[in-house]
Design an enzyme around this catalytic site. Structure first.
Site, short mmCIF file in Angstrom:
data_model
loop_
_atom_site.label_atom_id
_atom_site.label_comp_id
_atom_site.label_asym_id
_atom_site.label_seq_id
_atom_site.Cartn_x
_atom_site.Cartn_y
_atom_site.Cartn_z
CG HIS A 298 6.18 -14.64 -1.59
ND1 HIS A 298 6.66 -13.76 -0.61
CD2 HIS A 298 4.81 -14.71 -1.36
CE1 HIS A 298 5.89 -13.38 0.25
NE2 HIS A 298 4.58 -14.08 -0.19
CG HIS A 342 -0.37 -1.77 -2.66
ND1 HIS A 342 -0.56 -1.22 -1.24
CD2 HIS A 342 -1.90 -1.92 -2.94
CE1 HIS A 342 -1.57 -1.20 -0.87
NE2 HIS A 342 -2.37 -1.30 -1.62
#
Length: 790
Positions: A298, A342
């Site tokens: 993740h 990001h």
């Protein structure tokens, strides 16, 4: 290979001499430093530095050494005309940070790369990095020798509670050179061996050697077959063990294994609790993708938390080489038409999508050949989606799986408007445009159609805004359960253990019952009719425990008070914890013949019953008991199916020498009921005293018999009795010793002994004498309800 040995020695010598190199930091900072390998080959140091002696990187903290300009730091210096042949990076530490260096010439860089890789590959046992690091840290004045004071400080740090006089005697025995009063590294290895002779292994050895000081070929063969459950053990195999592990040349000539050789063998990978076959892929890898657990990451790009940490392409290299097969890429529009990655709406830094794809392409199949899934959270507009598609096609090329692609299909099944312009910023997909998919379309993208074979990439797009999914390849309807690989802790440790069971390839086959039928894990018996397993663990001792890093009481200057906790993780009905007693002040200094031992010992048995053992994990934890709580020392988690039977060492993760010595016995439970009749001739006056038997339910058939419903035949009565006795208070134990009698056929009562447990099929198998004031009665004894209450 004498030429290779000479080459390696030259590399190490050159590294110890030192090299002037440039250390790159931040966006533009370059520092000239002298880097050198310390004389013990345990760490890299540099100077000048404000950290002084703390300016070092230990060899065992290094994950990888990479040549060339591969890191994000090097990319910032790409326009400075730096020769890539002079550049290399060292990935190290818990957060896999990179030390980026530029040498004066390519040959010097190659020397460091070769030498470091040689050290990472390991050297001989006597010259092990663990001992070198221990020696280096104990050498406070840096003179390359250990004084008696430094040795005493080291033993205190290692929680070795030996009398000073005994330490001085062993110190003098190891100090054999002309420089009396101090130990060189070689002498320290001798001293280390003197204090490490273990009572538990010595007792085990003499048990099989008929109290001789060594094991001959027959003794060793018997031990391997009876205890370690090895089959087809030949005398030639036993000779190979003696030749490999016995340090005494005289013993080798006689073909016997002494205590040092036996210790070396039991401390080697051959004595590890982890099945060595599971270091390789050992499961069926030809089934559909949905039949496997998949190691998933993740927010892969982050180095730390999700608000302030840095985004780095290095993290993709790290997790892929750690066995992860599903990585996450959060894509947003970037400057100059280039998509960026990001965590949006936070202060995390940004990296280019192209750099991410290139890194993934480079490291995807470096450790394992099985498919990689890119979980792409796509927030980009159409033009930048096209740029993403271009990078994916150009970089991944034929590795990208483009089969069964339906370009008119979106994430949630909504149809695309037919009038979207190719240069549109966004594609407006409304609810009115939604349509139902037919069964054939669902099957086309169903995960169970993807066979796990060959090196390929699959793209899993998670569409977060209304966009044209022009490269929505193999959309999935189930979001993978993913972990933060950047955060060390319990969850990541369990994850590592689960996937280590299949060669750490990133895929673990699910049990058939989870693939073919409805399954309710919350039931008391989730798999009726299926066999269960019983794990009988004897916790014998621990070795070379460090002090806790974050003690509640700080640096107290005390010896630790350890205990071992074992936890089962699996189905809810399996989840269970048991622990040993506390060894106070590690005061287990015992002498047996010539052996002095400082390893705390328990000799306690823990028993667990496992439903669906295929998914169960066994977690070993060592704690330091404190008056106000407990401090964590270390852990090791292992898949139940990866455990080896017999006497084994459980090495604590991240600790080179610290281990738990155990005996592992695994029994299959067939489900049949065996009756054990035990005469109870005592009265328990305290109603709160409760007898708990871990093997199964406990009932009183009448006032004369205790019946234990055991789902298996108890093979070792003493192990069984030990497991029962561990649950009883001293008061109850005394009552049992005093009042529990065995009645023979002629009516004679005999006192409690190891043969009192009788197995029978009828009520009259055992008889008791009634009338005594100590006799058991229903009114004053334990009831079934009371037994189950605890």
């Amino acid at each position: 290979y004498p030429d290779l040995t000479v080459k390696m020695e030259r590399c190490i010598c050159s590294m110890q001499t030192g090299s002037q190199m440039i250390k790159l930091r931040g966006k533009s900072k370059a520092l000239v430093r002298l880097f050198y390998l310390d004389e013990h080959k345990s760490c890299i140091r540099w100077r000048p530095s404000r950290k002084h002696e703390r300016a070092k990187i230990t060899i065992d903290s290094i994950h990888e050494v990479c040549e060339g300009m591969r890191t994000e730091v090097f990319r910032r210096f790409a326009n400075n005309n730096v020769d890539p042949n002079c550049c290399f990076s060292i990935y190290q530490g818990d957060h896999v940070e990179s030390l980026d260096l530029v040498s004066t010439n390519g040959e010097e860089a190659r020397t460091w790369i070769t030498g470091l890789k040689y050290l990472l590959a390991g050297i001989s046992d006597e010259d092990s990095l663990a001992k070198r690091q221990t020696f280096s840290e104990a050498d406070k004045n840096g003179d390359g020798n250990l004084s008696i004071g430094e040795v005493l400080q080291l033993l205190h740090k290692l929680s070795v509670n030996l009398p000073k006089q005994k330490v001085r005697e062993m110190f003098q025995e190891a100090d054999t050179d002309e420089n009396q009063g101090s130990l060189t590294f070689e002498e320290f290895c001798t001293f280390y061996k003197l204090i490490s002779t273990r009572r538990d292994l010595y007792l085990l050895m003499i048990t099989y050697s008929n109290h001789k000081e060594h094991m001959d070929l027959n003794d060793l063969q018997r031990f391997l077959e009876n205890e370690q459950k090895m089959v087809n053990v030949t005398k030639e195999y036993c000779k190979m063990i003696i030749n490999q592990f016995e340090p005494c040349s005289e013993n080798q000539t006689r073909m016997v294994l002494g205590i040092d050789g036996f210790t070396n063998y039991m401390r080697s990978p051959a004595g590890d609790v982890f099945n060595p076959e599971h270091y390789q892929v050992n499961q069926d890898m030809t089934q559909p993708l949905t039949n496997y657990y998949i190691a998933s990451s993740h927010n892969t790009y982050l180095t730390g938390d999700q608000l302030l940490s840095q985004s780095r392409v290095d993290m993709y290299a790290y997790v892929l080489q750690a066995g992860c097969r599903c990585v996450e890429v959060d894509c947003w529009d970037g400057p100059d038409g280039e998509p960026i990655v990001h965590h949006c709406y936070t202060l995390t830094s940004k990296i280019l999508f192209k750099d991410v794809v290139e890194t993934i392409n480079k490291y995807a199949f470096a450790k394992t050949q099985y498919p990689v899934i890119l979980s792409i959270e796509n927030h980009c507009t159409v033009p930048q989606q096209k740029k993403m598609a271009q990078h994916l096609m150009e970089v991944l090329q034929d590795k990208l799986d483009l089969s069964n692609i339906n370009v008119n299909e979106s994430r949630d099944g909504k149809k695309l408007p037919a009038n979207i312009d190719a240069d549109a910023e966004e594609g407006d997909v409304s609810d009115e445009d939604s349509g139902e998919e037919d069964e054939e379309e669902e099957e086309q993208i169903n995960g169970d159609q993807w066979i796990l074979a060959g090196k390929w990439f699959s793209l899993f797009f998670f569409l977060c805004i209304t966009v044209v999914p022009c490269i929505c390849l193999k959309c999935c309807f189930i979001f993978p359960v993913a972990l933060n690989y950047q955060t060390e802790g319990r969850m990541l440790q369990l994850n590592r253990a689960k996937f280590a069971a299949n060669g750490n390839c990133g895929y673990v086959l699910k049990p058939k019952s989870l693939c073919k039928c409805a399954f309710n894990p919350m039931l008391e018996d989730p798999l009726p009719g299926h066999s269960k397993s019983q794990l009988v663990l004897k916790i014998i001792s621990v070795q070379q425990l460090p002090k806790p890093k974050d003690s509640m009481l700080g640096d107290r200057g005390e010896i630790i008070d350890p205990f071992v906790e074992v936890e089962i993780i699996g189905l809810p009905i399996n989840c269970n914890k048991q622990q040993t007693r506390v060894v106070d002040d590690n005061a287990y200094i015992k002498r047996f013949a010539h052996v002095t031992c400082f390893n705390p010992m328990w000799e306690e048995t823990l028993v667990f019953t496992l439903h669906m053992p295929q998914i169960a994990l066994v977690r070993f934890m060592v704690w330091d008991h404190d008056p106000i709580g407990r401090d964590f020392i270390g852990q090791r988690t292992i898949a139940f199916k990866s455990m080896m039977p017999g006497y084994r060492h459980v090495y604590l993760e991240g600790m080179e020498e610290a281990s738990i010595f155990v005996h592992v016995a695994i029994n299959d439970i067939t489900g049949k009921v065996t009756f054990y009749y035990i005469s109870f001739l005592f009265c328990i006056n305290v109603s709160t005293e409760i007898l708990t038997v871990v093997e199964g339910e406990v009932h009183f058939q009448n006032e004369n018999f205790l019946i234990i419903y055991s789902p298996h035949v108890i093979q070792d009565v003493h192990v069984f009795l030990s497991s029962v006795a561990n649950k009883l208070s001293n008061a109850v134990k005394q009552l049992i010793q005093k009042n529990l009698m065995q009645t023979s056929e002629d009516g004679t009562r005999t006192s409690f002994g190891p043969n009192f447990l009788q197995k029978g099929a009828g009520k009259n198998q055992a008889k008791v004498a009634k009338g005594s004031a100590d006799c058991y009665t229903k009114e004053r004894g334990l009831s079934k309800q009371t037994l189950h209450s605890k």
